[in-house]
Every structure is written in structure tokens, then in C-alpha cells.
Design a protein around this motif. Structure first.
Motif, PDB file in Angstrom:
ATOM      1  N   ASN A 197      -5.900  41.227 -18.646  1.00  0.00           N
ATOM      2  CA  ASN A 197      -5.059  41.531 -19.807  1.00  0.00           C
ATOM      3  C   ASN A 197      -3.605  41.142 -19.497  1.00  0.00           C
ATOM      4  N   GLY A 198      -2.768  41.072 -20.567  1.00  0.00           N
ATOM      5  CA  GLY A 198      -1.352  40.770 -20.347  1.00  0.00           C
ATOM      6  C   GLY A 198      -0.931  39.504 -21.078  1.00  0.00           C
ATOM      7  N   VAL A 199       0.379  39.306 -21.136  1.00  0.00           N
ATOM      8  CA  VAL A 199       0.964  38.091 -21.724  1.00  0.00           C
ATOM      9  C   VAL A 199       2.034  37.556 -20.768  1.00  0.00           C
ATOM     10  N   ALA A 200       2.201  36.258 -20.761  1.00  0.00           N
ATOM     11  CA  ALA A 200       3.122  35.631 -19.801  1.00  0.00           C
ATOM     12  C   ALA A 200       4.561  36.117 -19.991  1.00  0.00           C
ATOM     13  N   LEU A 201       4.928  36.463 -21.231  1.00  0.00           N
ATOM     14  CA  LEU A 201       6.315  36.878 -21.474  1.00  0.00           C
ATOM     15  C   LEU A 201       6.680  38.147 -20.710  1.00  0.00           C
ATOM     16  N   MET A 202       5.698  38.887 -20.221  1.00  0.00           N
ATOM     17  CA  MET A 202       5.986  40.101 -19.436  1.00  0.00           C
ATOM     18  C   MET A 202       6.794  39.770 -18.183  1.00  0.00           C
ATOM     19  N   GLN A 203       6.662  38.513 -17.727  1.00  0.00           N
ATOM     20  CA  GLN A 203       7.419  38.103 -16.524  1.00  0.00           C
ATOM     21  C   GLN A 203       8.908  37.971 -16.796  1.00  0.00           C
ATOM     22  N   LYS A 204       9.242  37.867 -18.115  1.00  0.00           N
ATOM     23  CA  LYS A 204      10.656  37.687 -18.491  1.00  0.00           C
ATOM     24  C   LYS A 204      11.340  39.008 -18.790  1.00  0.00           C
ATOM     25  N   ILE A 205      10.626  40.093 -18.517  1.00  0.00           N
ATOM     26  CA  ILE A 205      11.248  41.424 -18.623  1.00  0.00           C
ATOM     27  C   ILE A 205      11.407  41.922 -17.193  1.00  0.00           C
ATOM     28  N   THR A 206      12.642  42.205 -16.767  1.00  0.00           N
ATOM     29  CA  THR A 206      12.797  42.620 -15.377  1.00  0.00           C
ATOM     30  C   THR A 206      12.088  43.954 -15.141  1.00  0.00           C
ATOM     31  N   ALA A 207      11.456  44.076 -14.001  1.00  0.00           N
ATOM     32  CA  ALA A 207      10.838  45.311 -13.512  1.00  0.00           C
ATOM     33  C   ALA A 207       9.537  45.685 -14.214  1.00  0.00           C
ATOM     34  N   THR A 208       8.887  44.728 -14.863  1.00  0.00           N
ATOM     35  CA  THR A 208       7.532  45.046 -15.366  1.00  0.00           C
ATOM     36  C   THR A 208       6.564  45.244 -14.210  1.00  0.00           C
TER      37      THR A 208
END
Ligand SMILES: Nc1ncnc2c1ncn2[C@@H]1O[C@H](COP(=O)(O)OP(=O)(O)O)[C@@H](O)[C@H]1O
Ligand SMILES: Cc1ncsc1CCOP(=O)(O)O
Ligand SMILES: [Mg+2]
Length: 281
Positions: A197-208
Motif C-alpha cells: 500500500n502507499g503512494v509515491a508522494l508520501m516521500q515528499k512529506i518530511t518524516a512520513t
């Protein structure tokens, strides 16, 4: 079907993920987080949204009294300093299930040595990105940093690149190792489970990554007997919240907000039908 057989079915994992999320909501485990300054807000809010009770305490004068009263402890070296290391070690030695996030393990010799010394205190789970797990497995900041286009807290590898390293690290430490990415791999050194599960944009949020490590810590609190299952379910649940958040988000800032709302609002039908966890080997 016996439990071993059942574990291979996606339906079993969906049910188990819902059971563990429901247990976090019902029991509100007290989760102490000695975590980095960047992640404090998102980690605490992710824990609250999931139903847990976060406590971001790190003072060495408090940890010996407070940590034993917690249900689990999260230690994250993101903004490591010499003054915080004794608190991390005291919390990791308090006799409660604990989870390590080795942020940017290859950044310096000091940081690598701190991570290795914390590994010796037997975390139930270590969750890192692929570059961090590769660095820990090589037990060297120099080798890892020199050998790759080192990106600090970010990963310059895919999770699949670190799978063998994760298995070796699990075997050498006795900890469950979770390496996050497009597919999160969780291993005890023998079995490998994938959570996709998940989306690549999560990497662009610091501290996910820090936030999902904190969520793993809450899941370990309600399922202390099976850290691999706890980690896989937490990673899938957090990724699912990212997928649902993405349906309303316009970019990383709104995804951060919608992810937390989605985590808070997850229901049984959504979790049991959309969690994607499978036995890889
Ligand atoms: N390409 C991707 N596709 C989907 N989810 C991802 C992807 N990359 C990371 N994630 C998710 O984002 C979160 C942070 O993972 P990651 O970026 O690997 O950790 P870190 O922030 O510690 O570097 C995890 O929940 C992970 O599953
Ligand atoms: C940017 C930064 N610097 C030190 S810790 C931190 C946050 C890292 O968060 P994550 O490991 O989840 O990306
Ligand atoms: Mg990280």
C-alpha cells in the motif's frame, strides 16, 4: 486451514490488520517517542489519529521513571546529539517493546556507532529506508556513503535492493527488519512479507518514515508476540491512509493533512478489502 496456511491468504492479513488497528483504538497504548525534532508533530498526530497516546519525552531525568510505564517505546536518531543518546539507551533498556528508526545511519561514524550500539539493545523492529538498512548491514558509514550517491535522510536505493541486507541484519540481530519503499519488505531473517500500500508522494512529506515507525511501535504494543505481523500491518495501514489521502490531495502539504484524516477514519470494510500484504518467501 491451520494458522500457517491462513497466513498466506490476503484475507487473513486484511482481517489481522483490522484487528490490530481496532486494538490500538480500543486500548490507546501509551507510546513514548524519543524522536527527531522534524518528526515530532507528524508522529504524534499519526499516533493520535490511529488511537494511540503519544508522549514525546526525552529528558534523562525522566526516562528511567517514565519508559517502564509505557506500552512501547520508539527511538529515532534523526536529529541525534550526544545529549540525547543516554536517554535513547535508557528507554531502550526499560524492558518495554521498542522500535528503532536509524535515520541517515550512513551520515557519520558517530551516528553509525550510535545505531549499532542501539541495535545491541535488541529492538523488536528496525524500520528504515533501503539506504539506511544497507548501511546498517554493512556496519559502515564510509562504505555505504562512498559506494552510493548518498542522500542524507532520503534513500538512493529501492527497497528490493536492501532485501538480502535486511534478512542478514535480522539474522544477526534477532530483530524484525522492515525496509520501506514502493513495496515495504518485513523480515525476521527467514520469512519475508511484502506490504504494497502507499503512494509515491508520501516521500515528499518530511518524516512520513518516522511517523510509520511510530505507528509500528503502537502496533507492537498491542501485538508484542509477533513483531513481524505488527510491523507489516502498521506499514499497510499507513500506506492505505496515504492512498485514501491522495484521493483528496493537491500536493504534499494537503496529502499530509488528508493522510492523517484518512488514518483516523479507516473502517473495517476499507481495511479488510484494500490492505495489500503477501508472503514473499
Ligand atoms: N514509491 C513509493 N510508493 C508508495 N509508498 C511509498 C513509496 N516510497 C515510500 N513509500 C511509503 O512512504 C513511507 C515512508 O517511506 P520511506 O520514504 O521509504 O522512508 P523514509 O521517510 O524514512 O526515507 C512509508 O510508509 C512507505 O511505505
Ligand atoms: C529532514 C530530517 N532531518 C533530520 S531527521 C529528518 C526527518 C526524516 O524523516 P524521514 O526519515 O521520515 O524521511
Ligand atoms: Mg526515515
Amino acid at each position: 486451514m491451520d494458522d500457517g496456511e491462513e497466513r498466506k491468504s490476503p484475507a487473513w492479513w486484511g482481517r489481522r490488520a483490522w484487528e490490530l488497528l481496532s486494538a490500538v483504538r480500543a486500548r490507546a497504548p501509551l507510546v513514548q517517542c524519543i524522536t527527531n525534532l522534524v518528526s515530532m508533530d507528524i508522529a504524534a498526530n499519526a499516533l493520535l489519529a490511529a488511537g494511540a497516546s503519544p508522549a514525546m519525552l526525552h529528558c534523562i531525568r525522566e526516562v528511567p521513571e517514565f519508559a517502564p510505564r509505557c506500552d512501547s517505546v520508539c527511538v529515532n536518531v534523526g536529529t541525534l546529539s550526544e545529549g540525547w543518546l543516554p536517554s535513547m539507551r535508557a528507554a531502550a533498556s526499560a524492558g518495554r517493546p521498542w522500535v528503532l528508526d536509524p535515520v541517515a545511519a550512513a551520515a557519520s561514524k558517530f551516528r553509525m556507532e550510535a545505531c549499532l550500539s542501539l541495535l545491541d539493545l535488541r529492538p523488536a523492529v528496525v524500520r528504515g529506508n533501503a539506504s539506511e538498512i544497507l548501511a546498517l548491514a554493512s556496519r559502515s558509514s564510509a562504505a555505504a556513503a562512498a559506494g552510493s550517491n548518498f542522500k542524507g535522510v532520503d534513500s538512493s536505493h529501492d527497497s528490493g535492493d536492501a532485501l538480502q541486507a535486511a534478512k542478514a541484519l535480522a539474522q544477526s540481530t534477532g530483530s524484525v527488519i522492515a525496509v520501506s519503499g514502493a513495496v515495504d519488505y518485513i523480515t525476521d531473517g527467514e520469512q519475508v512479507v511484502g506490504a504494497s500500500n502507499g503512494v509515491a508522494l508520501m516521500q515528499k512529506i518530511t518524516a512520513t518514515g518516522c511517523a510509520v515507525t511510530a505507528l509500528i511501535t503502537a502496533f507492537v504494543a498491542v501485538e508484542p508476540s509477533d513483531a513481524l505481523v505488527a510491523a507489516a500491518c502498521a506499514l499497510a495501514i499507513f500506506g492505505l491512509a496515504g492512498e485514501i489521502g491522495m484521493e483528496s490531495a493537491k500536493g504534499p502539504a494537503s496529502l499530509r493533512m488528508h493522510l492523517i484524516d484518512a488514518l483516523y477514519g479507516l473502517d473495517e470494510q476499507t481495511v479488510t478489502s484494500r490492505v495489500k500484504i503477501s508472503i514473499e518467501s
